[in-house]
Design a protein around this motif. Structure first.
Motif, PDB file in Angstrom:
ATOM      1  N   UNK A   1       0.846  -1.198   0.000  1.00 35.47           N
ATOM      2  CA  UNK A   1       0.000   0.000   0.000  1.00 35.47           C
ATOM      3  C   UNK A   1       0.879   1.246   0.000  1.00 35.47           C
ATOM      4  N   UNK A   2       1.994   1.207   0.718  1.00 37.86           N
ATOM      5  CA  UNK A   2       2.936   2.334   0.714  1.00 37.86           C
ATOM      6  C   UNK A   2       3.495   2.556  -0.684  1.00 37.86           C
ATOM      7  N   UNK A   3       3.830   1.468  -1.371  1.00 42.05           N
ATOM      8  CA  UNK A   3       4.311   1.587  -2.752  1.00 42.05           C
ATOM      9  C   UNK A   3       3.230   2.181  -3.644  1.00 42.05           C
ATOM     10  N   UNK A   4       2.003   1.734  -3.441  1.00 43.27           N
ATOM     11  CA  UNK A   4       0.873   2.255  -4.212  1.00 43.27           C
ATOM     12  C   UNK A   4       0.683   3.750  -3.942  1.00 43.27           C
TER      13      UNK A   4
ATOM     14  N   UNK B   1      -5.238   8.586  -4.954  1.00 44.83           N
ATOM     15  CA  UNK B   1      -6.094   7.411  -4.799  1.00 44.83           C
ATOM     16  C   UNK B   1      -6.006   6.856  -3.386  1.00 44.83           C
ATOM     17  N   UNK B   2      -4.799   6.631  -2.891  1.00 45.38           N
ATOM     18  CA  UNK B   2      -4.642   6.061  -1.557  1.00 45.38           C
ATOM     19  C   UNK B   2      -5.169   7.016  -0.494  1.00 45.38           C
ATOM     20  N   UNK B   3      -4.938   8.296  -0.653  1.00 43.48           N
ATOM     21  CA  UNK B   3      -5.456   9.272   0.313  1.00 43.48           C
ATOM     22  C   UNK B   3      -6.977   9.268   0.351  1.00 43.48           C
ATOM     23  N   UNK B   4      -7.613   8.971  -0.774  1.00 46.48           N
ATOM     24  CA  UNK B   4      -9.084   8.962  -0.820  1.00 46.48           C
ATOM     25  C   UNK B   4      -9.678   7.748  -0.119  1.00 46.48           C
ATOM     26  N   UNK B   5      -8.883   6.727   0.158  1.00 45.45           N
ATOM     27  CA  UNK B   5      -9.397   5.510   0.777  1.00 45.45           C
ATOM     28  C   UNK B   5      -9.639   5.663   2.276  1.00 45.45           C
ATOM     29  N   UNK B   6      -8.842   6.456   2.937  1.00 41.47           N
ATOM     30  CA  UNK B   6      -8.959   6.613   4.386  1.00 41.47           C
ATOM     31  C   UNK B   6     -10.358   6.957   4.856  1.00 41.47           C
ATOM     32  N   UNK B   7     -10.974   7.948   4.259  1.00 39.75           N
ATOM     33  CA  UNK B   7     -12.310   8.326   4.730  1.00 39.75           C
ATOM     34  C   UNK B   7     -13.394   7.260   4.506  1.00 39.75           C
TER      35      UNK B   7
ATOM     36  N   UNK C   1      -6.666   3.339   6.605  1.00 35.71           N
ATOM     37  CA  UNK C   1      -5.669   2.631   5.809  1.00 35.71           C
ATOM     38  C   UNK C   1      -4.350   3.356   6.026  1.00 35.71           C
ATOM     39  N   UNK C   2      -3.364   2.637   6.516  1.00 38.28           N
ATOM     40  CA  UNK C   2      -2.064   3.229   6.816  1.00 38.28           C
ATOM     41  C   UNK C   2      -1.061   2.714   5.791  1.00 38.28           C
ATOM     42  N   UNK C   3      -0.565   3.570   4.905  1.00 37.49           N
ATOM     43  CA  UNK C   3       0.364   3.131   3.861  1.00 37.49           C
ATOM     44  C   UNK C   3       1.817   3.082   4.343  1.00 37.49           C
TER      45      UNK C   3
ATOM     46  N   UNK D   1       2.930  -1.232  15.067  1.00 35.51           N
ATOM     47  CA  UNK D   1       3.498   0.100  14.973  1.00 35.51           C
ATOM     48  C   UNK D   1       4.297   0.406  16.230  1.00 35.51           C
ATOM     49  N   UNK D   2       5.216   1.342  16.096  1.00 36.65           N
ATOM     50  CA  UNK D   2       5.989   1.783  17.251  1.00 36.65           C
ATOM     51  C   UNK D   2       7.435   2.085  16.920  1.00 36.65           C
ATOM     52  N   UNK D   3       7.995   1.347  15.975  1.00 39.72           N
ATOM     53  CA  UNK D   3       9.384   1.559  15.583  1.00 39.72           C
ATOM     54  C   UNK D   3       9.369   1.938  14.102  1.00 39.72           C
ATOM     55  N   UNK D   4      10.469   1.724  13.397  1.00 38.27           N
ATOM     56  CA  UNK D   4      10.443   1.979  11.960  1.00 38.27           C
ATOM     57  C   UNK D   4       9.490   0.980  11.310  1.00 38.27           C
ATOM     58  N   UNK D   5       8.972   1.315  10.164  1.00 41.71           N
ATOM     59  CA  UNK D   5       8.038   0.426   9.483  1.00 41.71           C
ATOM     60  C   UNK D   5       8.676  -0.926   9.178  1.00 41.71           C
ATOM     61  N   UNK D   6       9.933  -0.941   8.775  1.00 38.86           N
ATOM     62  CA  UNK D   6      10.619  -2.203   8.504  1.00 38.86           C
ATOM     63  C   UNK D   6      10.702  -3.072   9.761  1.00 38.86           C
TER      64      UNK D   6
END
Length: 142
Positions: A73-76, A83-89, A95-97, A118-123
């Motif tokens: 989703x982050x890549x998208x 498009x991805x920003x419109x999905x949140x609402x 949706x967290x990319x 969540x809490x550290x780096x995404x990786x």
């Protein structure tokens, strides 16, 4: 429909926290959802910030909603940000990319839920999720 059991969810959470301790990660928050996006289990480490439950849930629910792990989703989002920003609402839990939301399958390849961390780096969040999923005897969607 097969779903992650509460015992499996608790195993995922315990193993993810253990991975976080092993890697010396910042305080993690972990959500485990059923395939329908409903919360099975959630825990947060001492010292985790206040928005972490929503972020962890948003990573997992976004993965389920789009059928791809939150890293994809982050890549998208990089390719199609509007498009991805419109999905949140329109997504009840958001949706967290960012990496850290992983779809979980059983040995037969059926989706049984998702994990969001969540809490550290995404990786690092994703590494903890993968460790938890493996410890429960389940399979992370590639």
């Amino acid at each position: 429909m097969s779903v992650i059991t509460l015992d499996q969810a608790n195993t995922i959470i315990a193993a993810a926290f253990a991975k976080g301790k092993e890697l010396n990660l910042k305080p993690l928050s972990i959500a485990v959802l059923c395939p329908g996006g409903h919360l099975i289990a959630f825990q947060r480490a001492d010292g985790a910030s206040t928005l972490r439950p929503q972020i962890a849930t948003g990573k997992a629910s976004g993965a389920l909603a789009l059928g791809i792990n939150s890293r994809a989703i982050a890549d998208m989002a990089a390719e199609r940000p509007s498009f991805v920003a419109s999905l949140g609402p329109i997504a009840a839990a958001g949706i967290i990319p960012a990496a850290g939301g992983v779809i979980v399958k059983d040995a037969a390849g059926k989706i049984v839920g998702a994990v969001g961390i969540t809490g550290d780096t995404s990786d690092n969040d994703e590494a903890a999720a993968l460790a938890g999923i493996a410890a429960a005897g389940l399979v992370a969607q590639g």
